[in-house]
Design a protein around this motif. Structure first.
Motif, PDB file in Angstrom:
ATOM      1  N   VAL A 198      46.605  28.836  25.242  1.00 28.14           N
ATOM      2  CA  VAL A 198      45.302  28.278  25.608  1.00 28.14           C
ATOM      3  C   VAL A 198      45.432  27.408  26.852  1.00 28.14           C
ATOM      4  N   LYS A 199      46.476  26.606  26.921  1.00 26.11           N
ATOM      5  CA  LYS A 199      46.673  25.742  28.089  1.00 26.11           C
ATOM      6  C   LYS A 199      46.958  26.579  29.343  1.00 26.11           C
ATOM      7  N   ARG A 200      47.702  27.670  29.181  1.00 26.57           N
ATOM      8  CA  ARG A 200      47.962  28.560  30.310  1.00 26.57           C
ATOM      9  C   ARG A 200      46.655  29.214  30.784  1.00 26.57           C
ATOM     10  N   LEU A 201      45.842  29.639  29.838  1.00 24.02           N
ATOM     11  CA  LEU A 201      44.562  30.252  30.179  1.00 24.02           C
ATOM     12  C   LEU A 201      43.657  29.250  30.884  1.00 24.02           C
ATOM     13  N   ALA A 202      43.588  28.013  30.368  1.00 23.96           N
ATOM     14  CA  ALA A 202      42.739  26.978  30.955  1.00 23.96           C
ATOM     15  C   ALA A 202      43.210  26.627  32.363  1.00 23.96           C
ATOM     16  N   CYS A 203      44.517  26.552  32.545  1.00 25.24           N
ATOM     17  CA  CYS A 203      45.068  26.240  33.861  1.00 25.24           C
ATOM     18  C   CYS A 203      44.763  27.355  34.856  1.00 25.24           C
ATOM     19  N   PHE A 204      44.903  28.586  34.427  1.00 20.82           N
ATOM     20  CA  PHE A 204      44.611  29.724  35.293  1.00 20.82           C
ATOM     21  C   PHE A 204      43.134  29.739  35.684  1.00 20.82           C
ATOM     22  N   ALA A 205      42.246  29.455  34.711  1.00 16.42           N
ATOM     23  CA  ALA A 205      40.803  29.443  34.978  1.00 16.42           C
ATOM     24  C   ALA A 205      40.433  28.354  35.974  1.00 16.42           C
ATOM     25  N   SER A 206      41.147  27.229  35.936  1.00 15.82           N
ATOM     26  CA  SER A 206      40.843  26.109  36.833  1.00 15.82           C
ATOM     27  C   SER A 206      41.446  26.290  38.218  1.00 15.82           C
ATOM     28  N   GLU A 207      42.706  26.719  38.274  1.00 15.54           N
ATOM     29  CA  GLU A 207      43.413  26.810  39.555  1.00 15.54           C
ATOM     30  C   GLU A 207      43.094  28.087  40.328  1.00 15.54           C
ATOM     31  N   TYR A 208      42.793  29.160  39.594  1.00 13.08           N
ATOM     32  CA  TYR A 208      42.551  30.451  40.244  1.00 13.08           C
ATOM     33  C   TYR A 208      41.246  31.051  39.717  1.00 13.08           C
ATOM     34  N   GLU A 209      40.165  30.295  39.959  1.00 15.38           N
ATOM     35  CA  GLU A 209      38.870  30.649  39.369  1.00 15.38           C
ATOM     36  C   GLU A 209      38.398  32.038  39.777  1.00 15.38           C
ATOM     37  N   ASN A 210      38.501  32.368  41.053  1.00 15.73           N
ATOM     38  CA  ASN A 210      38.017  33.668  41.515  1.00 15.73           C
ATOM     39  C   ASN A 210      38.771  34.823  40.859  1.00 15.73           C
ATOM     40  N   ASP A 211      40.085  34.668  40.763  1.00 17.85           N
ATOM     41  CA  ASP A 211      40.886  35.714  40.117  1.00 17.85           C
ATOM     42  C   ASP A 211      40.507  35.850  38.644  1.00 17.85           C
ATOM     43  N   PHE A 212      40.249  34.705  38.020  1.00 16.44           N
ATOM     44  CA  PHE A 212      39.898  34.726  36.600  1.00 16.44           C
ATOM     45  C   PHE A 212      38.562  35.412  36.386  1.00 16.44           C
ATOM     46  N   ILE A 213      37.590  35.114  37.264  1.00 15.20           N
ATOM     47  CA  ILE A 213      36.263  35.728  37.146  1.00 15.20           C
ATOM     48  C   ILE A 213      36.356  37.241  37.318  1.00 15.20           C
ATOM     49  N   LYS A 214      37.147  37.676  38.313  1.00 16.64           N
ATOM     50  CA  LYS A 214      37.322  39.110  38.521  1.00 16.64           C
ATOM     51  C   LYS A 214      37.925  39.774  37.291  1.00 16.64           C
ATOM     52  N   ALA A 215      38.903  39.100  36.698  1.00 17.24           N
ATOM     53  CA  ALA A 215      39.547  39.656  35.510  1.00 17.24           C
ATOM     54  C   ALA A 215      38.574  39.731  34.345  1.00 17.24           C
ATOM     55  N   MET A 216      37.693  38.731  34.237  1.00 17.16           N
ATOM     56  CA  MET A 216      36.713  38.714  33.162  1.00 17.16           C
ATOM     57  C   MET A 216      35.699  39.840  33.307  1.00 17.16           C
ATOM     58  N   ILE A 217      35.252  40.024  34.532  1.00 15.85           N
ATOM     59  CA  ILE A 217      34.210  41.039  34.762  1.00 15.85           C
ATOM     60  C   ILE A 217      34.780  42.437  34.590  1.00 15.85           C
ATOM     61  N   GLY A 218      35.857  42.713  35.331  1.00 21.17           N
ATOM     62  CA  GLY A 218      36.526  44.006  35.193  1.00 21.17           C
ATOM     63  C   GLY A 218      35.681  45.180  35.658  1.00 21.17           C
ATOM     64  N   ARG A 219      36.325  46.322  35.707  1.00 18.07           N
ATOM     65  CA  ARG A 219      35.629  47.529  36.123  1.00 18.07           C
ATOM     66  C   ARG A 219      34.674  48.057  35.068  1.00 18.07           C
ATOM     67  N   SER A 220      34.886  47.636  33.825  1.00 20.37           N
ATOM     68  CA  SER A 220      34.073  48.175  32.732  1.00 20.37           C
ATOM     69  C   SER A 220      32.697  47.533  32.630  1.00 20.37           C
ATOM     70  N   ALA A 221      32.456  46.438  33.387  1.00 24.05           N
ATOM     71  CA  ALA A 221      31.181  45.722  33.264  1.00 24.05           C
ATOM     72  C   ALA A 221      30.001  46.612  33.628  1.00 24.05           C
ATOM     73  N   LYS A 222      30.117  47.348  34.759  1.00 20.23           N
ATOM     74  CA  LYS A 222      29.029  48.203  35.194  1.00 20.23           C
ATOM     75  C   LYS A 222      28.807  49.342  34.212  1.00 20.23           C
ATOM     76  N   VAL A 223      29.901  49.870  33.676  1.00 17.67           N
ATOM     77  CA  VAL A 223      29.782  50.947  32.690  1.00 17.67           C
ATOM     78  C   VAL A 223      29.054  50.441  31.452  1.00 17.67           C
ATOM     79  N   ALA A 224      29.435  49.221  31.021  1.00 19.65           N
ATOM     80  CA  ALA A 224      28.801  48.639  29.834  1.00 19.65           C
ATOM     81  C   ALA A 224      27.310  48.414  30.075  1.00 19.65           C
ATOM     82  N   GLU A 225      26.972  47.962  31.295  1.00 17.90           N
ATOM     83  CA  GLU A 225      25.566  47.717  31.631  1.00 17.90           C
ATOM     84  C   GLU A 225      24.769  49.019  31.614  1.00 17.90           C
ATOM     85  N   ASN A 226      25.323  50.065  32.217  1.00 13.52           N
ATOM     86  CA  ASN A 226      24.638  51.356  32.244  1.00 13.52           C
ATOM     87  C   ASN A 226      24.459  51.917  30.839  1.00 13.52           C
ATOM     88  N   THR A 227      25.484  51.732  30.004  1.00 14.18           N
ATOM     89  CA  THR A 227      25.399  52.206  28.623  1.00 14.18           C
ATOM     90  C   THR A 227      24.286  51.479  27.876  1.00 14.18           C
TER      91      THR A 227
END
Length: 442
Positions: free
Chosen positions: A253-282
């Motif tokens: 949890v601490k590693r995840l929290a640190c990653f989310a704070s220090e590398y926010e853009n990378d974390f957001i990209k990882a959260m969204i992923g390529r499947s987001a658009k597919v999920a939306e279309n579905t």
């Protein structure tokens, strides 16, 4: 036939006719998303459109307080006692004070007396997410006043119809906590862990049950419920010590929290992923299909109503009426199954959707966490897979995979600012156990 008998038959026919028409109207309203029940505690009827609800601030704040306390680990009785101690008026007296007549018990207990059943009902109402749930119950006949609970798959659920008092993520977390609550009052040594109900066996899919060592109650552990059980037998124990698991989860949890704070853009990209658009279309495809089926269902209701009126007026004979109504009912029955399935799928998909800002804020709160809490686990973790410890090259390793809410399993990338630690614990019979994180593709 005498006059009394004739009058009775006429009244009986009239009552049956009114009941049938009322059912048709209620079905049409219910399938259109209009609430069929009065607003629950926390809502009132909209003055501009009494068919729908608006939030009543005073009661809504009490509802939010109840949910906050549930997340903090308070039990039903504890929440009820705290509300009573603070002089909060219960829903029955709240409605009476506003001149609202509600059915049910006419209890004469003091205004600030809260029952645990009242608290439990508030903690289970999906309506607080802003949804409308129609057809929760039904009666077999207009002659019977008793209502029968309708299975969930037979209900009509409409999401985000009115303003939410409780956000959906919080509601889902509370449902998970309530589901894992045991009826049996635990003893000191049997107090359930915050991880109870969340640990899964990757081999058989069963839960890991919580235990304590009979000779030393300070040693608490989990093991697979299906090992040596005779039902869906599991070949391994998947034993894991509670104190070891707590270290692992806190570390991740601490590693995840640190990653989310220090590398926010990378974390957001990882959260969204390529499947987001597919999920939306579905979701859009399912919603379009649902809208088409719902519109046809309303059309069939109107056709059936006209057919019924034509039959009563003598424009259509009984044989023709029976044949056409049977055809309409068959089509409605088939459509109803499809509608139920689609609504359940959309509901399930909706509960998994994430609000990136909310999840980021939640994760960041635990950057400096030093202990595991019930609220932390409820807010962040969906479930955890525990593999059986394996010995390789003289070292016993145990893999643990944490599935977070919204994002699932997530392998935090190695970065300079991300903390690293070797988690090693002396466990049974002097065996040194080390943690081996599961590598997950991001």
């Amino acid at each position: 036939m005498n006059t009394v008998e004739t009058q009775y038959i006429t009244n009986e026919y009239y009552a049956k006719d009114i009941s049938k028409k009322r059912r048709i109207v209620n079905k049409m309203k219910g399938n259109a998303g209009v609430p069929l029940s009065p607003p629950p505690y926390g809502y009132i009827k909209n003055p501009d459109d009494p068919r729908f609800w608006v939030v009543e601030p005073e009661a809504a704040e009490v509802v939010r307080r109840i949910y906050r306390m549930a997340l903090e680990g308070y039990g039903l009785a504890e929440i009820a006692a705290r509300l009573a101690a603070d002089g909060v008026v219960n829903p029955t007296y709240y409605w009476r004070s506003r001149g609202t007549s509600r059915g049910g018990s006419k209890s004469t207990v003091e205004p600030t007396k809260w029952g645990h059943t009242t608290v439990k009902k508030i903690l289970t109402l999906q309506e607080y997410c802003g949804d409308v749930i129609n057809f929760k119950s039904y009666s077999k006949s207009y002659k019977m006043k008793k209502r029968i609970e309708n299975p969930e798959e037979n209900r009509a659920i409409f999401l985000n119809v009115h303003e939410a008092i409780i956000d959906r993520q919080t509601w889902e977390k509370v449902q998970a906590l309530q589901k894992g609550t045991r009826r049996k009052k635990p003893t000191v040594t049997q107090a359930p862990s915050v991880f109870s109900g969340l640990l899964k066996c990757p081999e058989c899919g069963g839960n890991l049950n919580f235990h304590f060592n009979q000779n030393n109650h300070d040693i608490k552990f989990f093991s697979c419920q299906n090992h040596n059980s005779g039902y869906r037998k599991c070949s391994k124990t998947h034993y894991i010590r509670l104190d070891f698991l707590e270290q692992v989860v806190l570390y991740e949890v601490k590693r995840l929290a640190c990653f989310a704070s220090e590398y926010e853009n990378d974390f957001i990209k990882a959260m969204i992923g390529r499947s987001a658009k597919v999920a939306e279309n579905t979701a859009l495809r399912k919603q379009r299909e649902l809208d088409t089926l719902t519109a046809r269902d309303r059309e069939l209701d109107m056709l059936f109503e006209r057919l019924y009126e034509d039959n009563v007026a003598g424009k259509i004979d009984d044989a023709r009426f029976a044949k056409m109504s049977k055809r309409y009912e068959q089509e409605q029955g088939e459509n109803a199954k499809k509608i139920k399935a689609l609504r359940l799928e959309l509901k399930k998909d909706e509960s998994k959707r994430m609000d990136i800002d909310d999840f980021l804020e939640t994760v960041r709160r635990y950057t400096d966490a030093t202990t595991i809490t019930k609220r932390m686990v409820a807010e962040l973790i969906d479930h955890i897979e525990v593999y059986h410890a394996e010995k390789q090259d003289g070292v016993t390793n145990q893999r643990v995979v944490i599935y977070y809410n919204c994002i699932g399993a997530f392998d935090v990338p190695d970065r300079r600012k991300i903390p690293e630690a070797d988690i090693i614990m002396e466990t049974r019979k002097g065996v040194a156990l080390s943690y081996a994180p599961e590598q997950v593709a991001v």
